[in-house]
Write an enzyme that holds these catalytic residues in place. Structure first.
Site, mmCIF file in Angstrom:
data_model
loop_
_atom_site.group_PDB
_atom_site.id
_atom_site.type_symbol
_atom_site.label_atom_id
_atom_site.label_comp_id
_atom_site.label_asym_id
_atom_site.label_seq_id
_atom_site.Cartn_x
_atom_site.Cartn_y
_atom_site.Cartn_z
ATOM 1 N N GLU A 106 -3.002 -4.601 -2.767
ATOM 2 C CA GLU A 106 -3.882 -6.008 -4.351
ATOM 3 C C GLU A 106 -3.833 -4.984 -5.005
ATOM 4 O O GLU A 106 -3.666 -5.172 -6.196
ATOM 5 C CB GLU A 106 -5.409 -5.743 -3.891
ATOM 6 C CG GLU A 106 -5.396 -6.373 -2.759
ATOM 7 C CD GLU A 106 -6.102 -5.715 -0.925
ATOM 8 O OE1 GLU A 106 -4.904 -4.885 -0.631
ATOM 9 O OE2 GLU A 106 -6.625 -5.965 0.313
ATOM 10 N N CYS B 149 -4.168 0.526 -2.398
ATOM 11 C CA CYS B 149 -4.271 -0.680 -1.992
ATOM 12 C C CYS B 149 -2.743 -1.564 -2.056
ATOM 13 O O CYS B 149 -2.451 -1.495 -3.258
ATOM 14 C CB CYS B 149 -5.898 -0.899 -1.810
ATOM 15 S SG CYS B 149 -6.790 -0.253 -0.576
ATOM 16 N N CYS C 194 -10.491 -4.397 0.837
ATOM 17 C CA CYS C 194 -11.237 -3.547 0.893
ATOM 18 C C CYS C 194 -12.784 -3.680 -0.749
ATOM 19 O O CYS C 194 -12.338 -4.255 -1.574
ATOM 20 C CB CYS C 194 -10.881 -2.409 0.903
ATOM 21 S SG CYS C 194 -10.064 -1.566 -0.653
ATOM 22 N N ASN D 50 0.468 -1.306 -0.350
ATOM 23 C CA ASN D 50 0.491 0.022 0.055
ATOM 24 C C ASN D 50 0.994 1.135 -0.102
ATOM 25 O O ASN D 50 1.852 1.458 0.274
ATOM 26 C CB ASN D 50 -1.398 0.134 0.971
ATOM 27 C CG ASN D 50 -0.947 -0.303 2.837
ATOM 28 O OD1 ASN D 50 0.705 -0.948 2.091
ATOM 29 N ND2 ASN D 50 -1.078 0.085 3.808
ATOM 30 N N ILE D 51 0.050 2.930 -0.460
ATOM 31 C CA ILE D 51 1.381 3.636 -0.386
ATOM 32 C C ILE D 51 0.293 4.370 -0.231
ATOM 33 O O ILE D 51 -0.937 5.070 -1.358
ATOM 34 C CB ILE D 51 1.500 3.604 -2.028
ATOM 35 C CG1 ILE D 51 2.699 1.959 -2.804
ATOM 36 C CG2 ILE D 51 2.699 4.523 -2.916
ATOM 37 C CD1 ILE D 51 3.050 2.230 -4.117
ATOM 38 N N GLU D 52 0.458 5.412 0.714
ATOM 39 C CA GLU D 52 0.032 6.019 0.735
ATOM 40 C C GLU D 52 0.184 7.870 0.457
ATOM 41 O O GLU D 52 0.887 8.262 -0.249
ATOM 42 C CB GLU D 52 -0.046 6.268 2.624
ATOM 43 C CG GLU D 52 -1.050 4.839 2.739
ATOM 44 C CD GLU D 52 -1.514 5.082 3.905
ATOM 45 O OE1 GLU D 52 -0.901 5.846 4.709
ATOM 46 O OE2 GLU D 52 -2.194 4.155 4.727
ATOM 47 N N CYS E 61 -10.592 -2.460 -3.981
ATOM 48 C CA CYS E 61 -10.197 -3.628 -4.736
ATOM 49 C C CYS E 61 -10.576 -5.149 -4.863
ATOM 50 O O CYS E 61 -10.203 -5.632 -5.980
ATOM 51 C CB CYS E 61 -9.509 -4.327 -3.398
ATOM 52 S SG CYS E 61 -8.148 -2.976 -3.113
HETATM 53 N N1 THU Z 1 -5.209 -1.114 2.258
HETATM 54 C C1 THU Z 1 -5.215 -1.811 1.447
HETATM 55 O O1 THU Z 1 -3.665 -2.242 1.056
HETATM 56 N N2 THU Z 1 -5.343 -3.194 1.008
HETATM 57 C C2 THU Z 1 -6.606 -3.751 1.564
HETATM 58 O O2 THU Z 1 -7.232 -4.479 1.819
HETATM 59 C C3 THU Z 1 -7.288 -3.311 3.102
HETATM 60 C C4 THU Z 1 -6.705 -1.493 3.567
HETATM 61 C C5 THU Z 1 -4.384 -0.325 2.862
HETATM 62 C C6 THU Z 1 -5.040 1.456 2.812
HETATM 63 C C7 THU Z 1 -4.873 2.092 3.624
HETATM 64 O O3 THU Z 1 -2.989 2.237 2.888
HETATM 65 C C8 THU Z 1 -4.398 0.873 5.088
HETATM 66 O O4 THU Z 1 -4.600 -0.299 4.066
HETATM 67 C C9 THU Z 1 -5.315 1.617 5.987
HETATM 68 O O5 THU Z 1 -6.467 1.589 5.699
#
Ligand code: THU
Length: 139
Positions: free
Chosen positions: A58, A56, A94, A45-47, A97
């Site tokens: 995925e 996310c 989520c 994941n990359i915020e 995804c």
């Molecule tokens: N996130 C994912 O990368 N995949 C998921 O299936 C659930 C959530 C990440 C998004 C965000 O960077 C962090 O988790 C918190 O929501």
């Protein structure tokens, strides 16, 4: 999917968590996506400071694959939890995804949610996204 294939995907997903960029949530997720051709595409994941551009793990894996011309997939392993934690709980994909999976995967696609290589649960796409809206609805 063999037990060996599942474990390989989980190991790769776990390795990806170290690349997660999560200065806001500190929740690191890793994914490993097995293509039908045998290739494995990984993602983290990359915020973003603006929050909504966050990607996310995925989707990172899917977009890496699709951007290289690969669009058929067998399975994805997902692991996630607090950045500093090695004792993970199950991390469920989520809704966004799930919709991306729906675009490229058929009903036999396997979603593996893992705590570690020995503790994992598997789901099919119809189980986690019933009555999905997909490409078939636009033809
Ligand atoms: N996130 C994912 O990368 N995949 C998921 O299936 C659930 C959530 C990440 C998004 C965000 O960077 C962090 O988790 C918190 O929501």
């Amino acid at each position: 999917m063999t037990e060996e294939q599942i474990k390989e995907l989980i190991v790769k997903a776990l390795e990806m968590r170290k690349f997660s960029y999560t200065p806001y949530s500190h929740f690191n997720v890793g994914a490993a996506l097995l293509a039908t051709n045998g290739n494995i595409y990984t993602g983290c994941n990359i915020e973003n400071a603006s929050f909504t551009p966050t990607n996310c793990a995925e989707r990172t894996a899917f977009f890496k694959a699709v951007s290289e011309g690969v669009k058929e997939f067998q399975a994805i392993a997902i692991v996630g939890g607090p950045a500093e934690s090695d004792q993970l709980e199950y991390c469920s994909p989520c809704g966004v995804c799930r919709q991306v999976m729906s675009e490229f995967c058929n009903d036999s696609f396997v979603i593996i949610c893992a705590k570690n290589i020995n503790e994992y649960r598997t789901y099919s796409l119809p189980e986690i996204l019933p009555d999905r809206f997909g490409p078939k609805d636009l033809i």
